[in-house]
Every structure is written in C-alpha cells, then in structure tokens.
Design an enzyme around this catalytic site. Structure first.
Site, PDB file in Angstrom:
ATOM      1  N   ASP A  25       0.714  -1.315   0.020  1.00 29.33           N
ATOM      2  CA  ASP A  25      -0.013  -0.057   0.008  1.00 29.33           C
ATOM      3  C   ASP A  25       0.826   1.227   0.018  1.00 29.33           C
ATOM      4  O   ASP A  25       2.171   1.242   0.459  1.00 29.33           O
ATOM      5  CB  ASP A  25      -1.039  -0.017   1.166  1.00 29.33           C
ATOM      6  CG  ASP A  25      -0.147  -0.100   2.492  1.00 29.33           C
ATOM      7  OD1 ASP A  25       0.775  -0.805   2.719  1.00 29.33           O
ATOM      8  OD2 ASP A  25      -0.706   0.704   3.608  1.00 29.33           O
ATOM      9  N   GLU A  61       0.243  -0.888   5.844  1.00 28.37           N
ATOM     10  CA  GLU A  61       1.163  -0.217   6.664  1.00 28.37           C
ATOM     11  C   GLU A  61       1.271   1.480   6.716  1.00 28.37           C
ATOM     12  O   GLU A  61       1.538   1.803   7.816  1.00 28.37           O
ATOM     13  CB  GLU A  61       2.789  -0.466   5.744  1.00 28.37           C
ATOM     14  CG  GLU A  61       3.823  -0.523   6.858  1.00 28.37           C
ATOM     15  CD  GLU A  61       4.358   0.912   6.963  1.00 28.37           C
ATOM     16  OE1 GLU A  61       5.327   1.010   7.889  1.00 28.37           O
ATOM     17  OE2 GLU A  61       4.271   1.541   6.316  1.00 28.37           O
TER      18      GLU A  61
HETATM   19 ZN   LIG Z   1       6.972   1.458   4.000  1.00 26.68          ZN
END
Ligand SMILES: [Zn+2]
Length: 304
Positions: free
Chosen positions: A73, A137
């Site tokens: 992501d 994340e």
């Molecule tokens: Zn990262």
C-alpha cells in the site's frame, strides 16, 4: 529451467497498481499469481478493508524458515497536478523508476519476491521461504501485520528470522541494515483561551500565543543525541489549525498536532510525561487551558 522474475519489471507492474491504503489496487493479486505459479502456497489473510498475503514455499512449520515482510500500500498522491510524472505510471527516466511507492516499498517487495522465486527454483532449500505482505502499513496498521501474525499463529506457521524490505539505505543499496525500529507517537493539543476583539487584546487571552510558544518549545527541544543503533529522536509539528476567518477577532481555541519518532532512550510513556510537563509550563505561563491526547503507534525496539 527456472522462469526468473525481473525485479525492475515487477517494481513497475506494482507501481502501476493504484494501491492507496486500504485499496490493494491489484498489487497483492499480482504477487499472489506470480508466487503461486512459482510453487508458493498462498493464503489471503484479509481483515476489515485490508488485504494481506501469506505465501510459503516448503513445508508448514519447517525446521528452518526465512521470512520476508513488506507492504504494497502507498500514501495518497496529494495534488496530482504537482507531479512531474504520473504517480502510477512507473515511468523510467534517468535510470530510475518513478512513481508513488517506488521507494517505499514496491521496489523492496519486488526485489525480495524475485529473489525468493529465484532462490527456491535454482537452489531448492531444505526448509521454508515465507513472504508476508500487507496492505495496511501506511494506514492505521491494525489489520496488516497483526492480522498476518494472527493467521500464522492459528495456522501453525512459523518464521525463524524475518527481513523487512523497507528502505533503510540513505544513499546506496546495501549501505545499511537496521536491526530495530524507532518508536512512533502522535500528540494532539487543544489550547483554549478567551475570545475577544483584536483591538482590545488585553480583554482576551489569545490561545495562539500559547500555542506558538508550546510548538516552538517542542520542536526546538533536543530529545537526545542518538544511541548506538539509532539517530537522535525527532519531533515534527505537522499541523496548527485555528480556522479563524476574521482578521479582527482573537479566537478562543487553537489545535495542533506533533509526530515523534524516538529511539531506545525513550518510551511512549516517558515522552508522554515530557509533553505533559511542557504543556503544563505553557498553561501556567499563559493562563490558558491545554488539552492533550496521545496515540503511541509503536515502541522502539532492537533485535540483536
Ligand atoms: Zn514503508
């Protein structure tokens, strides 16, 4: 004959997936297909809006297992008109691949996926190679790695060591391997004073004077000088919001937010106490109210 994967081409393909958290944008699906074809057993450990991929070559619970961890992501692109290249175009220019997530960390994921495939095909190991790739994340990070770890625990999966492919090299590839992580925390402040007319400031209590003093004090404080494994801790003021549209009004309230990245000479609790102390000094000096909320995203740690 091994069908090897070109890490640079894979980086480009991943950049072309618009995987802004929590949308996986096709990135995890692409990796799942690639790894499955190479003989990895793939399981999706999706949770909430987040997609996560667990991939293992070799036996479950093997005696020896090497793991990789990463995320596909990316943060939002912001003002797309301000980009010199399309954010998801993966344009190659001056010997570099450009795009959102090129550094953090689609290139890292592509490099370890390509290396893992090449390794198991060329020199099949006596053990397991595991990839854990999350899509959370850059978001709240509550349904990413934690969901994968829960999946592993339930399914009897294990890893002896884990290499995280986040970018850690300041200048050149291979320059620095980190064996720990800085802690991260965010603090939100609301300063409340007394509203008034700007022509009669003595009849008001301007929360901005206190806020500016507090933010300057926090941002200019030296938290430490670094430790053996970490740089000095840092504090960044990320926003100050008052939203006052009138030029002749002293507002009643102002809000601000700071983000701290800290080394192993602090804990979230010790920094919270420090912030409280700094806020109390300003509150007493200015006679304002200061409300503080803190979120500790992670403590600092070392894995020798
Ligand atoms: Zn990262």
């Amino acid at each position: 004959m091994a069908s090897q994967v070109d890490a640079a081409e894979l980086t480009k393909s991943l950049i072309q997936c618009a995987s802004v958290t929590p949308d996986e944008g096709g990135a995890l699906t692409l990796l799942e297909t690639l790894l499955s074809e190479a003989g990895f057993e793939c399981t999706r450990a999706d949770r909430g809006e987040v997609s996560n991929l667990f991939a293992r070559w070799g036996a479950r619970g093997a005696n020896k297992s090497f793991g990789f961890n990463g995320h596909t992501d990316v943060v939002p692109v912001g003002d797309e008109a301000a980009w010199s290249v399309p954010p998801f175009g993966a344009v190659e220019k001056d010997g570099m691949i450009w795009g959102r997530g090129a550094t953090d960390m689609k290139s890292g994921v592509a490099a370890f996926a390509a290396a893992a495939i090449e390794f198991v095909q060329d020199t099949p190991p006596d053990g397991a190679v595991i990839l854990t790739i999350t899509g959370d994340e850059e978001g709240d990070a509550i349904d990413g790695t934690t969901a994968l770890l829960e999946h592993m625990q339930k399914a009897g999966e294990r890893m002896d060591v884990c290499l995280v492919g986040e970018p850690t090299c300041p200048n050149e590839m291979g320059e620095m391997m980190k064996i720990g992580r800085r802690g991260s925390m965010t603090a939100w402040f609301t300063v409340t004073g007394v509203q008034g007319h700007s022509a009669y400031p003595h009849r008001a209590n301007n929360p901005l004077s206190a806020m500016v003093r507090l933010m300057d004090g926090l941002a200019s404080a030296e938290l430490d000088q670094g430790t053996e494994h970490f740089d000095a801790s840092t504090l960044a003021v990320v926003t100050i919001d008052t939203g006052n549209g009138a030029t002749n009004v002293i507002p009643a309230q102002s809000r601000a937010c700071v983000n701290i990245r800290f080394n192993d000479s602090h804990t979230g609790a010790s920094l919270t106490a420090w912030l409280e102390g700094e806020a109390a000094k300003v509150r007493d000096a200015f006679g304002v109210g200061i409300d503080m909320k803190v979120k500790i995203s992670g403590e600092s740690f070392i894995t020798p």
